[in-house]
Every structure is written in structure tokens, then in C-alpha cells.
Motif scaffolding. Structure first.
Motif, short mmCIF file in Angstrom:
data_model
loop_
_atom_site.label_atom_id
_atom_site.label_comp_id
_atom_site.label_asym_id
_atom_site.label_seq_id
_atom_site.Cartn_x
_atom_site.Cartn_y
_atom_site.Cartn_z
N ILE A 44 -9.54 4.39 -3.06
CA ILE A 44 -10.40 4.90 -1.99
C ILE A 44 -11.60 5.64 -2.58
O ILE A 44 -12.73 5.48 -2.13
CB ILE A 44 -9.60 5.81 -1.04
CG1 ILE A 44 -8.54 4.97 -0.29
CG2 ILE A 44 -10.52 6.50 -0.03
CD1 ILE A 44 -7.55 5.78 0.50
N ASP A 45 -11.34 6.46 -3.61
CA ASP A 45 -12.43 7.22 -4.24
C ASP A 45 -13.46 6.32 -4.89
O ASP A 45 -14.65 6.64 -4.93
CB ASP A 45 -11.87 8.18 -5.29
CG ASP A 45 -11.13 9.36 -4.66
OD1 ASP A 45 -11.36 9.61 -3.46
OD2 ASP A 45 -10.32 10.00 -5.36
N SER A 46 -13.00 5.18 -5.43
CA SER A 46 -13.93 4.31 -6.16
C SER A 46 -14.50 3.19 -5.28
O SER A 46 -15.21 2.32 -5.77
CB SER A 46 -13.23 3.70 -7.38
OG SER A 46 -12.12 2.92 -6.99
N SER A 47 -14.20 3.22 -3.97
CA SER A 47 -14.73 2.23 -3.03
C SER A 47 -15.75 2.88 -2.11
O SER A 47 -15.59 4.03 -1.71
CB SER A 47 -13.60 1.61 -2.19
OG SER A 47 -12.66 0.96 -3.02
N THR A 48 -16.77 2.14 -1.77
CA THR A 48 -17.82 2.67 -0.90
C THR A 48 -17.40 2.66 0.57
O THR A 48 -17.71 3.57 1.32
CB THR A 48 -19.12 1.85 -1.05
OG1 THR A 48 -19.47 1.80 -2.43
CG2 THR A 48 -20.26 2.47 -0.27
N VAL A 49 -16.66 1.61 0.97
CA VAL A 49 -16.27 1.44 2.37
C VAL A 49 -14.76 1.35 2.49
O VAL A 49 -14.09 0.73 1.66
CB VAL A 49 -16.92 0.16 2.95
CG1 VAL A 49 -16.36 -0.17 4.34
CG2 VAL A 49 -18.43 0.29 3.01
N PHE A 50 -14.21 2.00 3.52
CA PHE A 50 -12.78 1.90 3.85
C PHE A 50 -12.65 0.93 5.01
O PHE A 50 -13.12 1.20 6.12
CB PHE A 50 -12.23 3.27 4.22
CG PHE A 50 -10.75 3.29 4.48
CD1 PHE A 50 -9.84 3.26 3.44
CD2 PHE A 50 -10.25 3.36 5.78
CE1 PHE A 50 -8.47 3.29 3.67
CE2 PHE A 50 -8.89 3.39 6.03
CZ PHE A 50 -7.99 3.35 4.96
N LEU A 51 -12.05 -0.24 4.76
CA LEU A 51 -11.93 -1.30 5.77
C LEU A 51 -10.51 -1.32 6.34
O LEU A 51 -9.54 -1.53 5.61
CB LEU A 51 -12.26 -2.66 5.14
CG LEU A 51 -12.06 -3.90 6.00
CD1 LEU A 51 -12.89 -3.84 7.28
CD2 LEU A 51 -12.41 -5.17 5.21
N VAL A 52 -10.41 -1.09 7.63
CA VAL A 52 -9.12 -1.12 8.33
C VAL A 52 -8.91 -2.49 8.94
O VAL A 52 -9.71 -2.94 9.77
CB VAL A 52 -9.08 -0.05 9.44
CG1 VAL A 52 -7.77 -0.16 10.23
CG2 VAL A 52 -9.22 1.34 8.85
N LEU A 53 -7.85 -3.17 8.52
CA LEU A 53 -7.47 -4.44 9.13
C LEU A 53 -6.54 -4.11 10.29
O LEU A 53 -5.34 -3.89 10.12
CB LEU A 53 -6.79 -5.34 8.10
CG LEU A 53 -6.65 -6.83 8.46
CD1 LEU A 53 -8.00 -7.42 8.84
CD2 LEU A 53 -6.07 -7.61 7.29
N ALA A 54 -7.12 -4.03 11.48
CA ALA A 54 -6.42 -3.46 12.63
C ALA A 54 -5.48 -4.45 13.30
O ALA A 54 -5.88 -5.53 13.73
CB ALA A 54 -7.44 -2.95 13.64
N THR A 55 -4.22 -4.06 13.38
CA THR A 55 -3.19 -4.78 14.14
C THR A 55 -2.41 -3.75 14.95
O THR A 55 -2.51 -2.54 14.69
CB THR A 55 -2.22 -5.52 13.20
OG1 THR A 55 -1.59 -4.55 12.33
CG2 THR A 55 -2.94 -6.55 12.35
N LYS A 56 -1.63 -4.21 15.91
CA LYS A 56 -0.79 -3.27 16.67
C LYS A 56 0.18 -2.55 15.75
O LYS A 56 0.45 -1.36 15.92
CB LYS A 56 -0.03 -4.03 17.77
CG LYS A 56 -0.88 -4.45 18.95
CD LYS A 56 -0.01 -5.10 20.02
CE LYS A 56 -0.84 -5.51 21.23
NZ LYS A 56 -0.01 -6.18 22.26
#
Length: 691
Positions: free
Chosen positions: A242-254
């Protein structure tokens, strides 16, 4: 000791001596067994590993937690090849930190109150702080405050409330991982995206995540994925990713949402989500893998919805044969790239600002305002901007209102004002284009967005922006009671979080303005007019003025007139307005080299500006209209003769809309289908959802 006690107790018992002796012997044996078990447990904690860790550790604790610190030191000392350092006072800890590689912060209520101690260590070892929980009352990281929340506000702490061997092992594992993060672990690299997801039944979500990572790579987007990147400490790998990534991408499911809402602190999805919420709250993208998750308003619930309340999900739900369409991947890649290109909102935040942000939970007009600013054509509207600046520099009044009909371009002017005033960061332009006006905060009302239309949300957003732009405003705002802010009346809210903090600041503040765009689109415009705008000059300090734009609607127009508020009316038939539209249209046509004959651009722009009837909104329909005309021409670019034909392009917005609806009726196959579509739209009391 035990023998002497038995001997004393056994003497003088007469005939009952043997019985008493047996009882005492049993008690002594039981005590010995307990002592042995305790000794074995202690020895297990101290049992050194075969290979000692080469980590210089500093244990940081509040003086009140001395005994717990000693327990931790006793547990980890046999596992280290170098002595353990300690620090409980700020000066001492700062000095010791210079010789340490990792700092173990013993998290307790006392430590939370010890700002100086935390900051003394954090400024020396900012990237290698490991939170060690020793106080069960501090188990919820969302409740952490001050320097503790700022420097180690994540959910990846080690629980040492019960000092077991496993807990000691975890401490050492995280200490080694923290050392690796600080010095740059072998093979560590930066990523564009950290992909957070559940695995799903039969790993179906994980399989889709892998495909997604591969497809995004085709767009030059490097993705951190657990299956490929986790090594050693799971917690350390997640934090590193997370620290070394620019964007946090949530793959949203129920399933993912349920994990977040359930709050199981042992679940890695929740840990990633909360850690990113603190570290990457301004760099989150949501991709909906299921249809229900594409509907943020109705499909999202609980803390998942609360944390992502202003996110617009990218729709990935329409996948056939277990694969994503090129269009879906393109859409996601664009969303990621836009987020990467956006400057970090948190880069200059102080610990106090980090503490205030979640309490206000403000909305933002930035994306909308940027879109408006991009439509601005250099060389236009200078006469209006000059009038703003003249009012600003001469300090003529506390409030200035720009009045104009819908479609005349007020929002673009307000966005440009925010850009020139330094509040809105857009594409770089010539510095000669900047004017001596400073914008402290802005809000763009929108009738089609419940949050953006809310006057309370506008006030909260402005209060947050003042924290960023007005020195010492955060300190004054921190004194107010944040409980139930959104339940307050508009007057109380305005007074509590803007008037009171602002008036406590000295008169030597730099002069700035607050911008409110599209008052007529506010859900309670009368309230804003009477309780904010009318009272501004009487309750706000003279260094903070207000600029408002609005349509000339009944109550608003009467309020402006009756209160003698300074205003500028944008007249549709004004010569300068037509000159600006002509220049704007000429700019549009120059960008349509494949559609319009470039030698005719100036003449075409002059004709089209007259057909606009003074409305910039009309010009926004031109590209689509001209492209359609070129298709119908079937050969060659559009010439002056094509465009000057009286029926070629409709006059004014009314003409544009009429032509659009006529095409819609033909496309739908006749009057009946057309009426069935328009009837509920016309009858609705408010805009209908596209869903």
C-alpha cells in the motif's frame, strides 16, 4: 522457603500431625506444579531462536507503562544479536532513535497523550515505526488521536496485551519487516495500484483479480497483487504494498463489503481497507465486480458505504466467459490514471489536520470544478475577472454576486477564478494569466447531486479548506464540539465551524475570498441567502470575503436588491459576451481540423456566435452537431457555405434541444414510444435516477 513453612506449620500438631502433613504436602506439590508451569511459559518466551535477528530495536513507552515495557524487552532480548534500547522521555528517545533501526511503540492511552515522545522518535525513524498494543482499550485504531493517529494510524498493530510466545514472534517478525521497509528490502519496487479483493467462493474473485492485473499491465499500469507479492510477514507485505502504490483499488463484491462491515479485525481485507483509508484516503478507486455493487447509493451499506461515500464505481460487472471487455478495462485504466495524476491532498497535512479531516468528513467540488476550468478559453472573460479583481483590491464590500442566466458560463468563470486564486490546481498556464486574488475555499452547488446540493455539506467543505489555507484556523476549529454537526441548523453550523474559528484569528491575516457557485442549484438556496450571504458582512472578519454566482431567480434577486449587495449581471446581448463566445467557438473549430475547413474558421465562428444567442452552453453542443453534419455530407470537411446555411445549425438552446428531441423521436420509432418515455420525466417532481 517452602520447606521452612512446612516445618513450622507441621510442629505442635499432636496426633493429627501426619494428616496435616499430607495436606500441606499436597498444597506444596500443587504450588510447585504451578510454579513449574509458569517457569516453562517464561522459558518458552525467552527460548532463543537458532538465528538471532540483527536489528537495532528501540522500545518506546510512556513512563507509566514501564513494567509492560520490561516484559516486552525480556521477551525479545534473547531473539536479538544487539542490545535493546529504550526511551520513555522525548529527549532520551530522540537520542536513542539515532542508534536504532526500528522503533516499537507501546500503544496505550498514556502514550496517545504523549505527543512529544511520539514525534521525537517519528522524526528520526519515520518509516520504521511498529505499533505494539498493550492496552485493550486502544484496540480500535479509528479512535486513535493526535500524533499517534498521524504517525501510526493503521490497523496492522501487534497485540501484546497477553505476552505469549506467539505474540513475541509476531513482534520480531514485524521488527525485521520494518527494518526492511526502512532500508529498502531486496526486490522492493513501486506500483501504480494495490489491488484489494476477497478470494470468493472457489477463488472466483481472485481469478478475476489476476486477469485484471494482467489486463491493466497492457495499459502500463503495474499492479500489486497478493498472490505475487506477499513474502515473509503478511502484515509487512501488505503495508509495503500500500505504501509503495499510488492508488488503492477496491474490487468491490458483496463478500468484500460484508468483510468490511462485519469488522473482524483478523480479516486481511479489513486490515488493507483501514490501512489504505488512513494512508491513501485521497487515492482510492472502486471497481464493481457485481451488478449490485455498481449502485453506490442503494447497493452499498455500513462502514463500506461510509468510507467510500463519494466514490463513483467503475462498472466491471458485465463480463462474459469470465473475462472483461476492452471497454471496461479502458474505463478502469482511465480512472486509475486520473487518480494517479491528481496531486495528493494529504501531502501537506499536519497531525492536527489529519485528526480533523475524518471528523468533518467533507465533500469536494474539485473534480467538478476542474472539469469546468478545462472548458475555459484563454483570452475570454477578462472583463469579468478584471471587475472581480477591482472589487477585491479596493475592498469595496464583503460580498460580490455574479448574476446570469443558465448556460451563460458562470460556473466556468467561477472555476477560472478559483484557478487564478490558487485554490484549484489545473494544467499549468502562463503566469501572466494570474491575477492578484487569493481564493481560500470554494463549493460548487449541483442540483443533480444530493451531497453537492446540500448547504450543510458546503459549509463543512469550506471549513476543511480553510484549515488548508488559513494559518492557525485548524487550531481554532479543533476547539469546537464536532458531535452532531450535520444535525445542526445551517445558522448554528455556520457559526460553529466557520464564524467562531475565523473571528478568533487576528486581523493580520492575508485577504482571501470564499467562492460559492450556482446558488440557485442549492437544495435550500433561501437558507444560504438569508443565513450565510446576508449575514456575512456583519459576522465574518474583513480579511475573508465572499463571491457567489447564481441565476436571477425570484427570491435570490430580491435578496440581492433589498440588501444592496454588490453584483455584476452577465447580459446575454452584451457585446463583450458575444466577443468571448466567438473566440471560444473559434478555439473549438481549430481543434476540429478533420471536420471544419480551417481557412473558414474565423468566418464560421462569427456566424455561429450569433446563433448561440449569447449562451456558452449552446457552444458545448457544437462538436457533436458539426461531426454529424460532416457524416451526412458524405465527403469532405465542412465549409463556410455548409455552416452558414440557415437550417444547418439551430439557433439558441431551444433550437438545439428541439432538434435533439426530434431525432430522439425518430430513433424511437414514432410518437407513441416517444410519449411513453417523456411522460414520466415531465411529470416527475425531481430529476429521475438513470437506474
Amino acid at each position: 522457603m517452602r520447606k521452612s513453612f512446612y516445618a513450622v506449620f507441621g510442629r505442635g500438631q499432636g496426633n493429627n500431625g501426619s494428616s496435616v502433613e499430607r495436606e500441606v504436602n499436597d498444597a506444596a506439590q500443587a504450588e510447585a506444579e504451578l510454579h513449574t508451569a509458569a517457569s516453562e511459559q517464561a522459558e518458552a518466551l525467552l527460548d532463543p531462536p537458532e538465528v538471532l535477528a540483527d536489528v537495532a530495536v528501540l522500545v518506546v513507552h510512556d513512563p507509566a507503562d514501564e513494567s509492560l515495557a520490561e516484559q516486552l524487552i525480556d521477551a525479545i532480548k534473547p531473539r536479538l544479536s544487539v542490545p535493546v534500547r529504550t526511551g520513555s522521555l522525548a529527549a532520551e528517545a530522540e537520542q536513542e532513535a539515532k542508534y536504532a533501526e526500528v522503533a516499537l511503540l507501546l500503544v496505550s492511552k498514556k502514550l496517545e497523550e504523549n505527543w512529544e515522545l511520539i514525534e521525537a522518535v517519528a522524526k528520526i525513524l519515520p518509516n520504521s515505526l511498529v505499533p505494539i498494543l498493550i492496552d485493550e482499550a486502544m484496540g480500535n485504531t479509528k479512535d486513535w488521536m493526535g500524533a499517534l493517529a498521524w504517525y501510526i494510524s493503521d490497523d496492522l498493530f501487534i497485540n501484546f496485551c497477553k505476552p505469549t510466545k506467539d505474540a513475541a514472534d509476531w513482534v520480531m517478525s514485524e521488527a525485521v519487516a520494518a527494518k526492511g521497509r526502512a532500508v529498502g528490502a531486496p526486490g522492493r519496487r513501486s506500483f501504480h495500484v494495490f489491488l484489494s479483493h476477497e478470494w470468493g467462493k472457489d477463488k472466483w474473485v481472485h481469478k478475476m483479480a489476476i486477469e485484471l492485473a494482467l489486463r491493466l499491465r497492457d495499459h502500463d499500469i503495474d499492479v500489486w497483487l497478493d498472490a505475487q507479492q506477499v513474502s515473509g510477514s503478511i502484515h509487512g507485505s501488505m503495508a509495503d504494498g500500500i505504501d509503495s502504490s499510488t492508488v488503492f483499488l477496491v474490487l468491490a463484491t458483496k463478500g468484500y463489503m460484508e468483510k468490511i462491515n462485519k469488522g473482524d479485525r483478523s480479516d486481511n481485507c479489513l486490515k488493507e481497507f483501514q490501512y489504505a483509508g488512513n494512508k491513501r484516503f485521497d487515492s482510492i478507486v472502486v471497481a464493481a465486480l457485481e451488478e449490485d455493487m455498481t449502485k453506490a447509493a442503494t447497493g452499498w451499506t455500513g462502514r463500506f458505504q461510509l468510507a467510500l461515500t463519494r466514490q463513483e464505481p467503475v462498472n466491471l460487472s458485465e463480463c462474459s466467459n469470465g473475462t472483461f471487455s476492452d471497454e471496461a478495462i479502458e474505463s478502469l485504466a482511465n480512472a486509475v490514471c486520473m487518480r494517479i495524476a491528481t496531486p495528493k491532498a494529504s501531502s501537506d497535512l499536519t497531525p492536527l489536520m489529519r485528526d480533523i479531516y475524518p471528523r468533518l468528513n467533507p465533500c469536494s467540488s474539485e473534480a467538478w470544478a476542474k472539469g469546468k476550468a478545462e472548458n475555459f478559453t484563454l483570452g475570454t472573460r477578462s472583463w469579468i475577472i478584471d471587475e472581480f479583481c477591482d472589487w477585491y483590491n479596493k475592498k469595496l464590500s464583503a460580498v460580490f454576486i455574479l448574476v446570469g442566466d443558465g448556460g451563460v458560463g458562470k460556473s466556468v468563470i467561477m472555476a477560472e477564478l478559483c484557478h487564478r486564486g490558487g485554490a484549484l490546481k489545473t494544467n499549468p498556464r502562463s503566469q501572466k494569466d494570474r491575477q492578484p486574488i487569493s481564493v481560500a475555499a470554494y463549493h460548487f452547488f449541483r442540483h443533480d447531486d444530493g451531497t453537492a446540493a446540500s448547504p450543510a455539506e458546503a459549509i463543512l467543505s469550506i471549513a476543511w479548506q480553510l484549515c488548508l489555507t488559513v494559518p492557525h484556523f485548524p487550531e481554532e476549529l479543533d476547539q469546537v464540539n464536532f458531535e452532531g454537526l450535520r444535525e445542526k441548523t445551517l445558522s448554528d453550523l455556520f457559526k460553529t465551524i466557520i464564524i467562531n474559528p475565523a473571528t478568533k484569528l487576528g486581523p493580520d491575516q492575508m485577504r482571501q475570498v470564499v467562492v460559492l457557485d450556482a446558488l440557485d442549484e442549492c437544495s435550500k438556496s433561501d437558507d444560504v441567502l438569508t443565513k450565510v450571504i446576508r449575514t456575512w458582512k456583519d459576522v465574518m472578519p474583513p480579511w475573508l470575503s465572499l463571491v457567489v454566482s447564481t441565476r436571477p431567480e425570484g427570491e435570490i434577486q430580491r435578496g440581492i436588491t433589498n440588501n444592496s449587495l454588490d453584483s455584476k449581471v452577465l447580459e446575454l446581448k452584451d457585446e463583450e459576451n458575444f466577443r468571448d463566445i466567438e473566440k471560444h467557438i473559434e478555439h473549438l473549430l481549430c481543434d476540429m481540423k478533420d471536420t471544419v475547413d480551417q481557412k473558414d474558421v474565423a468566418s464560421c465562428a462569427k456566424i455561429l456566435s450569433q446563433r448561440s444567442e449569447g449562451l456558452f452552453l449552446w457552444a458545448s453542443f457544437l462538436p457533436e452537431t458539426l461531426n454529424r453534419m460532416k457524416e451526412e455530407k458524405q465527403g469532405g470537411v465542412l465549409t463556410l457555405q455548409d455552416i452558414s446555411h440557415k437550417d444547418a445549425i439551430p439557433n439558441g438552446l431551444g433550437g438545439m434541444f428541439e432538434e435533439y428531441f426530434e431525432r430522439l423521436r425518430d430513433k424511437m420509432g414514432g410518437e407513441d414510444a416517444y410519449q411513453s418515455l417523456l411522460t414520466p420525466i415531465v411529470a416527475a417532481r425531481e430529476p429521475l435516477s438513470v437506474e
